[in-house]
Write an enzyme that holds these catalytic residues in place. Sequence first.
Site, PDB file in Angstrom:
ATOM      1  N   ASP C  24       0.765  -1.401   0.002  1.00 61.28           N
ATOM      2  CA  ASP C  24       0.149   0.060   0.240  1.00 61.28           C
ATOM      3  C   ASP C  24       0.822   1.361   0.135  1.00 61.28           C
ATOM      4  O   ASP C  24       0.633   2.119   0.691  1.00 61.28           O
ATOM      5  CB  ASP C  24      -0.758   0.212   1.272  1.00 61.28           C
ATOM      6  CG  ASP C  24      -2.216  -0.963   1.046  1.00 61.28           C
ATOM      7  OD1 ASP C  24      -2.757  -1.212   2.043  1.00 61.28           O
ATOM      8  OD2 ASP C  24      -2.193  -1.534  -0.150  1.00 61.28           O
ATOM      9  N   HIS C  60      -4.392  -2.474  -1.661  1.00 61.52           N
ATOM     10  CA  HIS C  60      -4.951  -1.492  -2.543  1.00 61.52           C
ATOM     11  C   HIS C  60      -3.952  -1.392  -3.696  1.00 61.52           C
ATOM     12  O   HIS C  60      -4.627  -1.040  -4.894  1.00 61.52           O
ATOM     13  CB  HIS C  60      -4.721  -0.203  -1.681  1.00 61.52           C
ATOM     14  CG  HIS C  60      -5.847  -0.096  -0.572  1.00 61.52           C
ATOM     15  ND1 HIS C  60      -7.159   0.082  -0.963  1.00 61.52           N
ATOM     16  CD2 HIS C  60      -5.484  -0.384   0.799  1.00 61.52           C
ATOM     17  CE1 HIS C  60      -7.847   0.151   0.491  1.00 61.52           C
ATOM     18  NE2 HIS C  60      -6.896  -0.239   1.413  1.00 61.52           N
ATOM     19  N   HIS C 145       1.951  -8.419   3.676  1.00 63.45           N
ATOM     20  CA  HIS C 145       0.862  -7.560   3.682  1.00 63.45           C
ATOM     21  C   HIS C 145      -0.436  -8.272   4.168  1.00 63.45           C
ATOM     22  O   HIS C 145      -1.494  -8.248   3.362  1.00 63.45           O
ATOM     23  CB  HIS C 145       0.643  -6.679   2.518  1.00 63.45           C
ATOM     24  CG  HIS C 145      -0.219  -5.483   2.657  1.00 63.45           C
ATOM     25  ND1 HIS C 145       0.243  -4.139   2.996  1.00 63.45           N
ATOM     26  CD2 HIS C 145      -1.731  -5.361   2.426  1.00 63.45           C
ATOM     27  CE1 HIS C 145      -0.794  -3.291   2.988  1.00 63.45           C
ATOM     28  NE2 HIS C 145      -1.959  -4.089   2.863  1.00 63.45           N
ATOM     29  N   HIS C 178      -0.597  -3.828   6.322  1.00 63.75           N
ATOM     30  CA  HIS C 178      -2.164  -3.820   6.147  1.00 63.75           C
ATOM     31  C   HIS C 178      -2.847  -3.111   7.562  1.00 63.75           C
ATOM     32  O   HIS C 178      -3.833  -2.790   7.512  1.00 63.75           O
ATOM     33  CB  HIS C 178      -2.535  -5.024   5.791  1.00 63.75           C
ATOM     34  CG  HIS C 178      -3.797  -5.358   5.614  1.00 63.75           C
ATOM     35  ND1 HIS C 178      -4.578  -4.569   4.620  1.00 63.75           N
ATOM     36  CD2 HIS C 178      -4.824  -6.284   6.069  1.00 63.75           C
ATOM     37  CE1 HIS C 178      -5.853  -4.985   4.590  1.00 63.75           C
ATOM     38  NE2 HIS C 178      -6.340  -5.869   5.424  1.00 63.75           N
ATOM     39  N   HIS C 180      -3.613  -0.833  10.370  1.00 66.25           N
ATOM     40  CA  HIS C 180      -3.199   0.519  10.389  1.00 66.25           C
ATOM     41  C   HIS C 180      -3.343   1.081  11.774  1.00 66.25           C
ATOM     42  O   HIS C 180      -3.478   2.162  12.239  1.00 66.25           O
ATOM     43  CB  HIS C 180      -4.531   1.470   9.877  1.00 66.25           C
ATOM     44  CG  HIS C 180      -4.746   1.307   8.512  1.00 66.25           C
ATOM     45  ND1 HIS C 180      -5.403   2.215   7.622  1.00 66.25           N
ATOM     46  CD2 HIS C 180      -4.062   0.520   7.573  1.00 66.25           C
ATOM     47  CE1 HIS C 180      -5.169   1.971   6.383  1.00 66.25           C
ATOM     48  NE2 HIS C 180      -4.415   0.792   6.284  1.00 66.25           N
TER      49      HIS C 180
END
Lengths: 512, 367, 408
Positions: C24, C60, C145, C178, C180
Amino acid sequence: MSSEIPVVGSVVMGKHGAILVRQKGGCTIELGDLLVIDHVDEGHTILQVYDLVYGSQISGKNLELLSGMKLEGFTEDFGLIDSNLRNYVLVYVKSVANVTKDKIRIPKTLPPFMSEVRAIREEDLVFTKPPKPVFLGNVRSGSKVLKIDVHIDGDKMFRHHVLIPATTGRGKSNLVKVMLWSVLGQAHFGVLVLDPHDEYYGRHEKGLKDHPKAKGNLIYYSPTPPPGGNTLIVNLKSIEPNHFDGLVPYTQAQEEAIDAYYNRFHLQWIENIVRGVSIDTVSHSTLTVLRRKFNHILGVYLDDAGQIQCRNRVFSDSAGQHTVRDIVASLEKGKMVIIDTSRLLDQAELLIGSIIASAIFYRYQQYKSEGVLEEKPTINIVVEEAPRVLGIDVLESAGDNIYSTIAREGRKFKVGLTAITQLTSVIPRVILANMNTKIILGNELSSERAAIISSAAQDLSTDDKNIASLDIGEAIVSSNFTKFAIPIQIPDFNELASQDQPQGKKLRTGFV
Amino acid sequence: MVEVIEKLKEKVTLLPLGDPSFRDPRYEVEKLDIKNFHPISKNAKDVTLCFIDGGSLKVATAPNFAVKLHRLYFNLYRNNQRQKPKNLPQRIHFYTICYAVSESKGIFYQVEFVPIKDEWLRFLPNPSDLRFYSFDRTLMSGLRRASASRAAEAVRAFTEWVFASHVIEQELSSNDIITRDGALQTFVTDESNYANMAYQSAMNKGVIFTGLAKTTTIFTTTGYPLLAAIKELAETSPFSNTSWYYHPIAKVNHPEHRAEMFAVRFDPRSDYVFRFEILRDQAEKMTQTEMEAVIATLASNTGDASFYGYPYGLVDADRFARGSDEEKDGQEIQFEVAASQRALWKKLSGFIRTTDAHSRLNKILGE
Amino acid sequence: MRAFEKAMIRCVKANVEFIIVSGDLFDGNIPELQTVKRAAEVIREVKDQGIRIYVTYGSHDYSASATSMIDVLHSAGLFQKVVEAESIDSGSEERLRLKFIKDQIIGVKLVGIYGRRNGLEKDYFEIIDRDYLQEEAGFKIFVFHSAITELRPENFAYGETIPLSLLPKGFPYYAGGHIHKRLIQYVDGYGHIAYPGPTFGATFTDLEDTALGEKRGFYIVDFDKEVTNISFEQIEVCSIVYRNFDADKKTSRQVSESLKQFASEVDCKGKVVLIKVKGQLSSGKLSDIPFDQIRRSLLDAGALVARINHSSLTSEGIASLKVMGETKQEIESRLIEERISGYKIDPSITDPKVMEIVSDRLLGKGGISTAQRLLTALKVEQKENESKDTFRNRVLRDAQDELRLGEP
């Protein structure tokens, strides 16, 4: 009577529940055999053998003498003419079912005098498969297995608790595996298995992991899981004081101390006890004792660096925050969760079960109050060595625990227990009475058999010998949800698992 | 009691054996001799053995009538394996009603049969032939008039002979052996007619007709029971520990007793010696070997442990022919109920009460 | 971008040997070109300092069907992807052998597996040749991730996770992405498992967490033969103003007034402003509250970013949502899950191949994944200088890709 079906005996006397059948010469009737008397008009009566005695037209003393003469070499043979006519086997049977078309009823009359009795065939007993079936085995007549599957409505069975009483080596684990195999993949039930011997998943041999629908439906937790399994880590914040109820005895001072820490630190109460954080209302000695207790029960202690460590690696202050929630969510989705507690001490194992069971039970209580309970799958918790939590002594000394609460009230909330035990006699009658399905395996202890028989759903008062003579893999299913106590043969799990493998090529995973 | 025994010892046990004694001169006696003992071989013939017996149950008796339930039964054995009858019912039951009829010459008893199944009537004698004078000496007990019950009992014996004829004709083949319970001797007037019919059937078919009597009242010249004397003699013979037969006893020329007599101990394990008879007409034509074969064949059926030395076939026949006390009581109750339903019990019981005080007393005293 | 720049500058200052980005890097496989340009410049500067950069895809910035910007930058030599694998048939089982990338300067071995939407990378984890990875000697780092089931933080309430047992054992360091939230855990039998969290935050929840004290930044790891030290480098980009409004039993008018007052009074210049409105209105409708207007007024007043979360606000008369969630993603996810759980195959379909495809892509987990991906593909915005036709075609193509219509 069809000429094709051989007659094995004839009713000679007796009374309801104790009919005497004379066995035909050359035939062998076994304890536990299912026999049939055909009605003149329509249907038939099924009888079950529960005792065998010798009958003879010759007095006992004469028979003893004859035997002695032959044994001691005084004569070459017993010297009896018409031996088959004069010496025979009398079989005690009871009527267990009247079958007409596809209805099964409890018999209320005696069969006609001198009725001919024959062996049972598969067509004589047709069970309608219930909508949410749990497979238990095949109908057994004596030691013969018929190709009739026995299913019980799992929704009812699991909700109204199951008792599996058996002594060691009678096939309890095999039975549970067979049951769970049939349930896996059915979204109607969520099953939690507390596995103290790590025998259900199949880490090193065939197990539930080999089920074609295991992926996504079987979730395995272990302190040392194989690849794909979940690590059993429970965060200390998941533990509340009431989870210890009935499992760990506390003194009043200790209980008050726990309340104080919980009130002050809420979900971090254990951490603060383990860290030795003192509070005014708790004496140092009580705190010390509690720290020692948690060290012993949970394996949790403070290391030299001031970090909370866990000897068995199961409890943590940082990881495992979602474990209990995940398990509950999985159960609610109708999945099967196996928790390997083989490396834990009894109390830790039961505590983990208690945490999860409490979560499920109270959640389902809430669903009931919201009116959505019936949309949820029935949950069943499989507990081995059930007297640890349901035994009279335990309940009297430590009080009720979540398991006994579920045993008494769970069915109102679609949460049931499957209790496996070697000692039925130590479980209170009021709990036994709530266990509406009993899958009885062999038991050589007469006191245990008596306890099982006295709490069974059907009248098993004449089945003492039957139960004592059950071989490995043989069982009697006594349930409120069956018309009569069904003798079954539980298939070997390894063979069952081998048969149920998906055909065809496995899909390959494309790495892009 | 000791004195009693001492007197018996003196008067009964210390007598010499003597020789067979018959009052009727038509019996030519053979002196008792050790030489007349013979071994019984093991060479049984491969033939069918048939045993036939009858029994009766009292249903109701009065001076002027008697009702009895009679049973006739036969079985078949070959090499000690029970055989199924081919044609005849193995057991038949029938009521015999014997009632008094007053005629100019006195009271006679007339007989009627009521078989349980109508089709069994054919196995019974024609009742019109059965008519007994109440003072028939062969029926009387002392000087007293014979009872209707006695007449009814005599009728059973007749029916046994008749049934035996049917059994011989429809179930047996040449060389098969039929054995009745009792000697080949008739005692009642006209009974010999029926016996002769049975004998004729046997001779026509080549079936050997025999009889075995459990009891006998023949004495020796010294007052010793004949069979006891023969048995005692056997103990001094080489056959003391084996099975044996003793023959000849006497040559019989009596028309009511068409038999060749033997004494037999069928099994060495048995203490019992029985009187065994073969139809004289057939025995006269047999060699000794053939007679021995008949005895040996019958002996092969006497090894059953329930009664060593007695043919099992007769044990079986007795069991199925006789009636039990419970059955008797049941029959009596049924009679009373049936009579009551037809408003006859009062009258019939009036007849019965004239002679049943003794049995009533027995009931009170628990016998 | 500012956070990324700050992080890169910090790394250069700390004289790190190499940098790992666990997915990401961008929030889409084809991000805004302006963003890409600036990112490439920063990366180039770092690379020119001799610092190597290792990257894996995240959920993403990966695309199964199209080329991702990560591929472009990797091809341009700006950084090295650490995901290389080959399929191996081991008896009756399929195995995925991940290849180690060796750092040419210090010999560290890196190996990784990328993230996919909805945790689809779990299928890969299940078949990786763990023995091969575990047997490799030397200092090695596993880059991934995915959220680990046993380690995910308290408020991580949705999405697929990977059980710890699927990771290869014995790596001194596991560079995770991944999640947060910042998380570092040493696990026996494994090693240090680290999630640095975002350097700034992409969602309302991220920013909310930051406002409530969650530190944002990255980890600097010192190692020799073993990891000797892990320190967290905090990055502060700007202030966040966070306000929680309880709208329970208030009218829509009252709430509007409160929000307007707040917007007019707050010092939001150069700051991120987060407003959360929760509760049940006693009267009035949600549409009575001018959320957009208030947001614009904040931006006009100089706020860098202004977000208003009213997903937990309801009004009387509207049937309460059966699904509960605090973020849009949560609610979307649960709604989709609920809807799709009721779907069944049309009984008129009898072709087994068709049934398999329908079952796989439109029902159950597959259906949920397809719906979510489709939703994501359809809610992209038109880019600057992109014509309507190009935009329409792009959206259509992405949507078709997500439906996998071209696959057999």
